[in-house]
Structures are given as C-alpha cells and as structure tokens.
Design a protein around this motif. Sequence first.
Motif, PDB file in Angstrom:
ATOM      1  N   UNK A  52      -2.196  -5.922 -16.657  1.00 19.60           N
ATOM      2  CA  UNK A  52      -1.456  -4.670 -16.828  1.00 19.60           C
ATOM      3  C   UNK A  52      -2.351  -3.459 -16.553  1.00 19.60           C
ATOM      4  N   UNK A  53      -3.586  -3.520 -17.028  1.00 22.58           N
ATOM      5  CA  UNK A  53      -4.502  -2.403 -16.789  1.00 22.58           C
ATOM      6  C   UNK A  53      -4.813  -2.243 -15.299  1.00 22.58           C
ATOM      7  N   UNK A  54      -4.945  -3.374 -14.608  1.00 20.12           N
ATOM      8  CA  UNK A  54      -5.287  -3.289 -13.192  1.00 20.12           C
ATOM      9  C   UNK A  54      -4.150  -2.819 -12.320  1.00 20.12           C
ATOM     10  N   UNK A  55      -2.920  -2.964 -12.785  1.00 19.66           N
ATOM     11  CA  UNK A  55      -1.762  -2.621 -11.945  1.00 19.66           C
ATOM     12  C   UNK A  55      -0.978  -1.428 -12.479  1.00 19.66           C
ATOM     13  N   UNK A  56      -1.508  -0.723 -13.459  1.00 21.36           N
ATOM     14  CA  UNK A  56      -0.728   0.379 -14.025  1.00 21.36           C
ATOM     15  C   UNK A  56      -0.683   1.588 -13.114  1.00 21.36           C
ATOM     16  N   UNK A  57      -1.558   1.649 -12.099  1.00 27.50           N
ATOM     17  CA  UNK A  57      -1.527   2.769 -11.157  1.00 27.50           C
ATOM     18  C   UNK A  57      -0.393   2.660 -10.150  1.00 27.50           C
ATOM     19  N   UNK A  58       0.211   1.501 -10.030  1.00 28.13           N
ATOM     20  CA  UNK A  58       1.297   1.320  -9.059  1.00 28.13           C
ATOM     21  C   UNK A  58       2.581   1.863  -9.666  1.00 28.13           C
ATOM     22  N   UNK A  59       2.974   3.028  -9.244  1.00 26.02           N
ATOM     23  CA  UNK A  59       4.236   3.609  -9.669  1.00 26.02           C
ATOM     24  C   UNK A  59       5.074   3.922  -8.435  1.00 26.02           C
ATOM     25  N   UNK A  60       6.191   4.553  -8.639  1.00 24.70           N
ATOM     26  CA  UNK A  60       7.112   4.803  -7.529  1.00 24.70           C
ATOM     27  C   UNK A  60       6.513   5.692  -6.447  1.00 24.70           C
ATOM     28  N   UNK A  61       5.767   6.768  -6.774  1.00 25.05           N
ATOM     29  CA  UNK A  61       5.152   7.545  -5.689  1.00 25.05           C
ATOM     30  C   UNK A  61       4.177   6.750  -4.835  1.00 25.05           C
ATOM     31  N   UNK A  62       3.477   5.783  -5.419  1.00 23.31           N
ATOM     32  CA  UNK A  62       2.514   4.999  -4.639  1.00 23.31           C
ATOM     33  C   UNK A  62       3.224   4.050  -3.688  1.00 23.31           C
ATOM     34  N   UNK A  63       4.260   3.385  -4.143  1.00 25.90           N
ATOM     35  CA  UNK A  63       4.928   2.402  -3.281  1.00 25.90           C
ATOM     36  C   UNK A  63       5.755   3.071  -2.189  1.00 25.90           C
ATOM     37  N   UNK A  64       6.102   4.355  -2.371  1.00 30.64           N
ATOM     38  CA  UNK A  64       6.834   5.055  -1.310  1.00 30.64           C
ATOM     39  C   UNK A  64       5.921   5.529  -0.182  1.00 30.64           C
ATOM     40  N   UNK A  65       4.618   5.373  -0.345  1.00 34.90           N
ATOM     41  CA  UNK A  65       3.678   5.788   0.698  1.00 34.90           C
ATOM     42  C   UNK A  65       3.866   4.934   1.951  1.00 34.90           C
ATOM     43  N   UNK A  66       4.113   3.636   1.783  1.00 38.74           N
ATOM     44  CA  UNK A  66       4.241   2.738   2.937  1.00 38.74           C
ATOM     45  C   UNK A  66       5.457   3.090   3.798  1.00 38.74           C
ATOM     46  N   UNK A  67       6.679   3.187   3.243  1.00 36.54           N
ATOM     47  CA  UNK A  67       7.793   3.577   4.124  1.00 36.54           C
ATOM     48  C   UNK A  67       7.649   4.971   4.715  1.00 36.54           C
ATOM     49  N   UNK A  68       6.981   5.882   4.008  1.00 34.77           N
ATOM     50  CA  UNK A  68       6.763   7.212   4.568  1.00 34.77           C
ATOM     51  C   UNK A  68       5.826   7.137   5.771  1.00 34.77           C
ATOM     52  N   UNK A  69       4.786   6.326   5.680  1.00 33.70           N
ATOM     53  CA  UNK A  69       3.872   6.171   6.815  1.00 33.70           C
ATOM     54  C   UNK A  69       4.574   5.524   8.001  1.00 33.70           C
ATOM     55  N   UNK A  70       5.439   4.551   7.742  1.00 29.82           N
ATOM     56  CA  UNK A  70       6.189   3.914   8.835  1.00 29.82           C
ATOM     57  C   UNK A  70       7.127   4.916   9.487  1.00 29.82           C
TER      58      UNK A  70
END
Length: 205
Positions: A52-70
């Motif tokens: 949980x500590x290692x993955x708590x930085x993954x939120x919605x703004x982070x995962x939207x970076x990939x489709x925005x780059x595409x």
Amino acid sequence: MSEQAIPPRLVVALALVGAAGLIVLAEVVTMASVSSPDLGVVAEIGLLDRLRLGTRLIDLPVVTVVPLAVLLSRLVEAGSPRGHQAATRAVLCGASAVGASLVLLVLVRLLADLGGQEYVIDPRPRLAALLVDLGSLLVASAGAAWAYRELQRSPRPDRMASSRPSAPAPPPSPPPTTGGLPTGPPPAAPPAGRGPDWGAEGKSQ
C-alpha cells in the motif's frame, strides 16, 4: 519552426511519459526500502502495508498521463517527416510500457486493500479505497490498451523508407540516326555458290 524540429506537443508527451516512469520507479523503490522507523511506528511493516505504501502515489491524475500522452502524439499529421514519426513511436512505446506498469501496480494495491487495511497507512474506509482502486484500474487499463493499439498502427521509420515508391525509370532513348538512312547491321549476303546460268536456259529452248 523547421520541418525537422520535433513539434512541442511531442516534447510534452515525452515529458509526461518520463514523469510517469519516474513515479513508477519511485513506487518500486518505496516498496523495497520502506521501514518502520521511516513511519515512526513500532510494529513491523507487513507485506500488505508495504504494498500500500509503495502504490499510494498512483491516483487518477497519474494514470491519466498515459492517455494524454497518446492523444498528444496522435495529433501529428500523417505526412510528417521521419523525425516526427520516430518521436511519435518513442512516445507510444514509452506509454505502452508505463501504462502496463501502472496497471500492474494498481492491481497490486487493489489486492492489498482487499486483504486488509491499516488506518495508520490510509485513513479512508476500505470501501472508499476499493472504489478509488477500481476507478484508477479502469483508466490505467484503457490508457495502456490505447497506447498499445496506436503503437501497432504506427509504422516503423525503416519500413517507412522502404515503402516509399521509387521514381519511375526514364524511357529508353531512340537510337541515333544519320541523314535519315537506316541504321543497324547490313542485310545478310546471299549464300556463296554458282549463280544462275541464263544462257543455258535459252539454249534449252
């Protein structure tokens, strides 16, 4: 701006993919190196808490970076120079790799939240944490799938060079002529031998 310069949108797309990759690396380092003294707790950190500590930085703004780059990379015109096409393919390759990593990390966090939750690590209720995980997993999966699909559709620079049609060969020039006389080898001479005897034909009559 010259035709060989990379468009600013591709530079931004590369920066977004690089930033997402650094976040993924930071999460992996956190999972591997976090300890109890870092958090100020006495109890030993278990496996689920470490995940949980290692993955708590993954939120919605982070995962939207990939489709925005595409999206930014697909705005390049089809007839753009080879440098633009190579930069587009680099963005799509990075987006596919980072998107797959984000999907894996969000899935790991979802499984960790299903296994149990310490309110010291995350004060949110378990149902709220699971809903956030499901939303992040949905966006991350869609972005990774889109990046991989666009990567398959993007031609490679070496194949683009080989697929370009070659210039047609010029038609053969006619043979040169001198004074309107026919050119070429002389006609074949008659076979050597005895010619016709016209006088013998008259005597026989």
